[in-house]
Design an enzyme around this catalytic site. Structure first.
Site: not given
Ligand code: MG
Length: 453
Positions: A100, A246
């Site tokens: 991430s 995300d």
């Molecule tokens: Mg992320």
């Protein structure tokens, strides 16, 4: 960094530095453990653009095959696309290979269930027990799994979103959108997604080469190039995704980078404003801005807060039938599309909001209740954390507090949340107030209790 700190094995998966702690041996064993946990079945594997992704993908796939799983190789995919695709493919789970917003030398495995949500803490514990126990399912040569490559998985994601928004109204506005994917997983699909919504796209850092041009956390101090691109091209809005896409941060048409807390606030405002009935439920984590409380009050919706972590929010939303929710750090969860943070749903809803209300980005921001948030990280050993949190509970027991995840102290115009990081030996301290001074005041007060020798 020492090897202990550069490897984190927890109920959220495994995370480490490639070339140091995140070895193919360890990754392969984790994949065998997940294959054992699922008792075979079909597993989708997707990754971000990190240069270590291919090595990790092969270690993971081999471990899954040895446990008798069949693997669908989705290639480079945003994490929300992986989550959405698991039920679409009828798969039994997924492995997302991404660290991430952590720096580029890190990578990680995250495990998803058949419904596309991350394993919860009990499921994560069960997987860890299998991993540590080392008793993995191994199939004979007759039952070894197979791999198939699946192209265009993002199509499902796009069509799930397009079914839930007014595409034609967005297209008519012919938005100019600048975009910073941090050369991450969004690079391959986000420009196309925006073009499908009729946008003229000005890409910044949209090369899927896994070399991050700036710190990958999508916060104002890291997205100056995007702000410049907005100003230079006269764009209506700037979008910044983190490397697994995300989370989403925004830049106004003036080239001003917004706090990532505002992404969720703007979406919550829009979704609640068009709800047909009052009493809708909104779920966010304990550290999310108080702006969401004000919006819920305005629209007579019920706000439910959960401990930090996407799975806590997602499971609560599902249970409560929430209309919208997420995490303040740019993580919008729009359950019509999926129960997980999704920057694509957020982009679509924000463009729809601007188009339907016929306003520009800075006008949308001007309507939002204003708060100042300050975040700190304090180095602290695990033993010391327990002592500190216990002390704070005693100090603040006469006030409104929430102790489900560390301690949150809630006052009329200011709150503070102190909790152990899930990923580092650090106490995270967040305070938010109507202005910076009041937030700093509460922070200093907490420091006096933390810093006792
Ligand atoms: Mg992320």
């Amino acid at each position: 960094m020492n090897s202990v700190r550069s490897l984190k094995i927890s109920i959220s998966g495994v995370r480490g530095i490639v070339g140091e702690t995140l070895s193919p041996f360890l990754l392969n064993r984790f994949a065998q453990a997940f294959g054992t946990y699922l008792n075979s079945g079909t597993v989708l594997v997707g990754r971000d653009t990190r240069t270590s992704g291919e090595m990790i993908q092969h270690a993971v796939i081999s471990g899954l095959l040895s446990a008798g799983c069949n693997v669908i190789d989705g290639g480079i995919l945003p994490v929300p696309t992986v989550g959405l695709a698991v039920p679409c493919l009828g798969a039994d789970g997924a492995v997302a290979i991404t660290a991430s917003h952590n720096p580029v030398e890190w990578n990680a495995l995250k495990f998803l269930r058949a419904d596309g949500i991350y394993l919860n803490e009990y499921q994560g514990e069960a997987l860890l027990d299998i991993y540590h126990g080392g008793e993995f399912k191994r199939v004979s040569h007759l039952h070894a799994g197979k791999v198939r490559y699946q192209e265009n998985i993002f199509q499902w994601h796009k069509s799930a979103i397009f079914k839930s928004i007014d595409v034609e109204t967005i297209k008519k506005r012919r938005f100019k959108a600048a975009l910073d994917c941090c050369n991450g997983a969004g690079s391959l699909v986000t420009p196309y997604f925006l073009q499908s919504l009729g946008c003229e796209v000005f890409p910044v850092h949209c090369e899927p080469n896994g070399i991050f041009p700036h710190h990958p956390e999508p916060v104002p101090e890291n997205i100056e190039n995007l702000c410049q691109a907005v100003r230079k091209n006269g764009a209506d809005i700037g979008f910044a995704q983190d490397p697994d896409a995300d989370r989403l941060a925004l830049v106004t048409e003036q080239g001003t980078a917004l706090s990532e807390q505002l992404t969720l606030a703007l979406v919550v405002d829009f979704v609640l404003s068009r709800a047909k009935t009052e009493g809708q439920k909104v779920v966010v984590n304990l550290s999310t801005t108080k702006t969401i409380d004000d919006l819920c009050k305005k629209y007579r919706a019920t706000l439910i807060r959960t401990p930090i972590g996407e799975v806590h929010v997602a499971e609560k939303m599902k249970k409560e039938g929430a209309l919208i929710g997420g995490e303040g750090g740019g993580g919008v969860i729009y359950p019509v599309v999926r129960y997980g943070r999704d920057s694509y749903s957020a982009i679509a809803l924000l463009l729809e909001m601007l188009a339907k209300r016929n306003i520009i980005a800075s006008e949308a921001v001007a309507c939002m209740p204003k708060y100042e948030m300050i975040k700190e990280g304090i180095q602290c050993s695990m033993d010391n954390m327990r002592v500190v949190l216990h002390r704070l509970e005693q100090v603040y027991e006469g006030e409104v507090i929430d102790t489900r995840d560390g301690i949150k102290i809630i006052r009329e115009n200011v709150w503070a949340h102190v909790r152990p990081s899930n990923t580092e030996p650090v106490l995270r301290v967040i305070a938010e107030g109507k202005d910076r001074r009041v937030a700093e005041g509460l922070l200093q007060e907490i420091h006096r209790h933390i810093d006792v020798p």
